[in-house]
Design a protein around this motif. Structure first.
Motif, short mmCIF file in Angstrom:
data_model
loop_
_atom_site.label_atom_id
_atom_site.label_comp_id
_atom_site.label_asym_id
_atom_site.label_seq_id
_atom_site.Cartn_x
_atom_site.Cartn_y
_atom_site.Cartn_z
N TRP A 24 -6.34 -1.81 -10.76
CA TRP A 24 -6.21 -0.49 -10.18
C TRP A 24 -5.41 0.44 -11.08
N VAL A 25 -5.59 1.71 -10.83
CA VAL A 25 -4.93 2.73 -11.65
C VAL A 25 -4.26 3.73 -10.70
N HIS A 26 -3.05 4.14 -11.05
CA HIS A 26 -2.43 5.20 -10.25
C HIS A 26 -1.76 6.22 -11.15
N ASP A 27 -1.52 7.41 -10.60
CA ASP A 27 -0.93 8.45 -11.43
C ASP A 27 0.60 8.31 -11.45
N MET A 28 1.27 9.27 -12.07
CA MET A 28 2.72 9.17 -12.22
C MET A 28 3.46 9.23 -10.88
N GLU A 29 2.82 9.80 -9.88
CA GLU A 29 3.46 9.87 -8.55
C GLU A 29 3.19 8.61 -7.73
N GLY A 30 2.33 7.72 -8.27
CA GLY A 30 2.03 6.48 -7.55
C GLY A 30 0.78 6.57 -6.71
N SER A 31 0.08 7.69 -6.78
CA SER A 31 -1.11 7.86 -5.97
C SER A 31 -2.28 7.10 -6.63
N ILE A 32 -2.92 6.23 -5.86
CA ILE A 32 -3.97 5.37 -6.43
C ILE A 32 -5.23 6.19 -6.72
N LEU A 33 -5.73 6.04 -7.97
CA LEU A 33 -6.90 6.81 -8.39
C LEU A 33 -8.17 5.98 -8.30
N ASP A 34 -8.03 4.69 -8.56
CA ASP A 34 -9.22 3.85 -8.55
C ASP A 34 -8.79 2.39 -8.44
N GLY A 35 -9.72 1.56 -7.93
CA GLY A 35 -9.46 0.12 -7.84
C GLY A 35 -10.78 -0.60 -7.73
N ASN A 36 -10.82 -1.87 -8.10
CA ASN A 36 -12.10 -2.59 -8.05
C ASN A 36 -12.23 -3.42 -6.76
N LYS A 37 -13.34 -4.18 -6.69
CA LYS A 37 -13.59 -4.97 -5.47
C LYS A 37 -12.51 -6.02 -5.26
N ALA A 38 -12.09 -6.67 -6.37
CA ALA A 38 -11.07 -7.70 -6.24
C ALA A 38 -9.77 -7.10 -5.69
N PHE A 39 -9.53 -5.82 -6.01
CA PHE A 39 -8.34 -5.14 -5.49
C PHE A 39 -8.48 -4.93 -3.98
N GLU A 40 -9.70 -4.59 -3.54
CA GLU A 40 -9.95 -4.46 -2.10
C GLU A 40 -9.68 -5.80 -1.41
N ASN A 41 -10.22 -6.89 -1.99
CA ASN A 41 -10.03 -8.21 -1.40
C ASN A 41 -8.55 -8.60 -1.35
N LEU A 42 -7.87 -8.28 -2.43
CA LEU A 42 -6.46 -8.66 -2.53
C LEU A 42 -5.62 -7.96 -1.47
N THR A 43 -5.89 -6.67 -1.28
CA THR A 43 -5.04 -5.87 -0.39
C THR A 43 -5.55 -5.82 1.05
N GLY A 44 -6.85 -6.09 1.23
CA GLY A 44 -7.42 -6.00 2.57
C GLY A 44 -7.80 -4.58 2.99
N TYR A 45 -7.55 -3.62 2.10
CA TYR A 45 -7.95 -2.24 2.36
C TYR A 45 -9.31 -1.96 1.71
N THR A 46 -10.05 -0.99 2.25
CA THR A 46 -11.29 -0.59 1.58
C THR A 46 -10.92 0.39 0.46
N ARG A 47 -11.88 0.60 -0.43
CA ARG A 47 -11.61 1.52 -1.54
C ARG A 47 -11.26 2.92 -1.02
N ASP A 48 -11.98 3.34 0.03
CA ASP A 48 -11.70 4.66 0.61
C ASP A 48 -10.26 4.77 1.10
N GLU A 49 -9.80 3.69 1.71
CA GLU A 49 -8.41 3.71 2.20
C GLU A 49 -7.42 3.70 1.03
N LEU A 50 -7.80 2.99 -0.02
CA LEU A 50 -6.88 2.82 -1.15
C LEU A 50 -6.72 4.09 -1.98
N ILE A 51 -7.83 4.78 -2.20
CA ILE A 51 -7.76 5.96 -3.06
C ILE A 51 -6.90 7.03 -2.40
N GLY A 52 -5.90 7.48 -3.14
CA GLY A 52 -4.97 8.47 -2.60
C GLY A 52 -3.74 7.85 -1.96
#
Ligand SMILES: Nc1ncnc2c1ncn2[C@@H]1O[C@H](COP(=O)(O)OP(=O)(O)OP(=O)(O)O)[C@@H](O)[C@H]1O
Ligand SMILES: [Mg+2]
Length: 348
Positions: A24-52
């Motif tokens: 996953w990638v986030h900006d300097m403020e910590g806001s998540i910009l992108d993440g892959n499927k394994a990141f969704e599995n790891l966190t239990g959140y969907t990509r839509d929930e994760l972004i931002g």
């Protein structure tokens, strides 16, 4: 003929999305910009929930938040950082996952604009290892208890009858009436000597199973005793040297250090063909270092000490495990023709 080709944008996207490690990638403020499927599995959140979402929401506690801040600071200042490092993430369902993580800055036009992470879930692996360690610890304790019990029984139950036998032989052969023939006297003396040898053998065996001197007087006298035994029984010139202010350690640490020295010296005795052995105990402020060194023939160190276990050689493996049980590390140095050194460093 090899055909060269270039990966297209969508090929990278495919690699990113389908990698088995979470990214996953986030900006300097910590806001998540992108993440892959394994990141969704790891966190239990969907990509839509994760972004931002802010990444700090994924950190378990203040302690791990501080770790993340420290990683960020080091990366920005160009300081050394051991990668991958261990981090803990909080899943949507409130459970925690342990991950091995690697982090690097995202640099655009020469400026750091965010951070990217690759993480592998090691929770199960780590639990397995911890269970294993606990198991080894329990087995080691059980083994020590058993040795202590057998040593005590040898001492309290098996030795007295032998001692009595020797005393009776003394009485018979020194008794004046009736006068004994010379040859009978000689036989009695030889039986008496055999009995004494048997008793001494038994006591030595009991001592090596669990030296009383260790429980009664502590590690250094026990090491001295072992060195003396090497001199007396095997003609190896062995010495104990103490560096720093000697002090007693926790009984469990003393016992395990003693066992490591015992195994190292048994190797010296059995494999090294050495004429000298040195045992050094160094007492530092926050650590102790035990070194056992011989001037023997040395050997080629195996790639991994652990591999020796599968061929039935348990000495070095056992030393390593024991060192780990007390939170220490074992270092082995050996060179053919140049002797062997075993070093254990234990934080206290
Ligand atoms: N001090 C030493 N000098 C020379 N060779 C050594 C020394 N210590 C270990 N070795 C070599 O390393 C091997 C592995 O040692 P390790 O203590 O693990 O097993 P072992 O002594 O053969 O068997 P075990 O300790 O299980 O009875 C030995 O077989 C020996 O070849
Ligand atoms: Mg051995």
């Amino acid at each position: 003929m090899e055909t060269k080709f270039e990966l297209r944008e969508q090929d990278y996207r495919y690699l990113f999305d389908n990698a088995s490690d979470a990214m996953w990638v986030h900006d300097m403020e910590g806001s998540i910009l992108d993440g892959n499927k394994a990141f969704e599995n790891l966190t239990g959140y969907t990509r839509d929930e994760l972004i931002g979402m802010n990444v700090t929401r994924l950190l378990v506690s203040e302690e791990y938040l501080n770790l993340a801040r420290d990683v960020r600071r080091r990366l920005l200042n160009g300081e050394a950082l051991e990668q991958p490092y261990e981090q803990r993430l909080l899943r949507k369902d409130g459970t925690t996952r342990i991950v091995n993580m690697a982090t690097s800055p995202v640099i655009i036009d020469g400026e750091v604009r965010g951070f990217q992470h690759v993480a592998r879930d090691v929770t199960e692996e780590k639990q397995l290892r911890e269970n294993m360690r606990f198991y080894v610890q329990q087995i080691t304790r059980a083994q020590e208890d058993e040795r202590k019990r057998i040593a005590r029984e040898l001492h309290d139950e098996a030795s007295p009858p032998l001692l009595l036998l020797i005393q009776r032989l003394d009485t018979v052969s020194s008794g004046t009436r009736p006068r004994l023939s010379e040859s009978l006297k000689n036989s009695l003396e030889s039986i008496r000597r055999q009995a004494i040898n048997a008793l001494e053998g038994l006591q030595r065996y009991a001592q090596s199973l669990r030296p009383r001197i260790l429980d009664d007087l502590g590690l250094l006298p026990a090491l001295e005793w072992m060195a003396e035994d090497l001199v007396k029984e095997y003609g190896i010139d062995a010495h104990v040297e103490v560096i720093g202010n000697e002090r007693s350690l926790l009984a469990e640490i003393e016992l395990l250090l003693f066992r490591i020295a015992q195994e190292a010296l048994s190797n010296t005795r059995r494999h090294a063909e050495a004429s000298r052995a040195w045992i050094t105990m160094e007492f530092g402020d926050d650590r102790v270092v035990l070194t056992v060194n011989d001037n023997g023939k040395g050997f080629d160190l195996p790639q991994r000490i652990g591999d020796l276990a599968s061929v039935g050689k348990l000495g070095l493996v056992g030393m390593q495990e024991r060192a780990r049980l007390i939170g220490g590390g074992l270092r082995l140095q050996s060179e053919v023709g140049k002797g062997t050194t075993v070093t254990v460093e234990v934080p206290i």
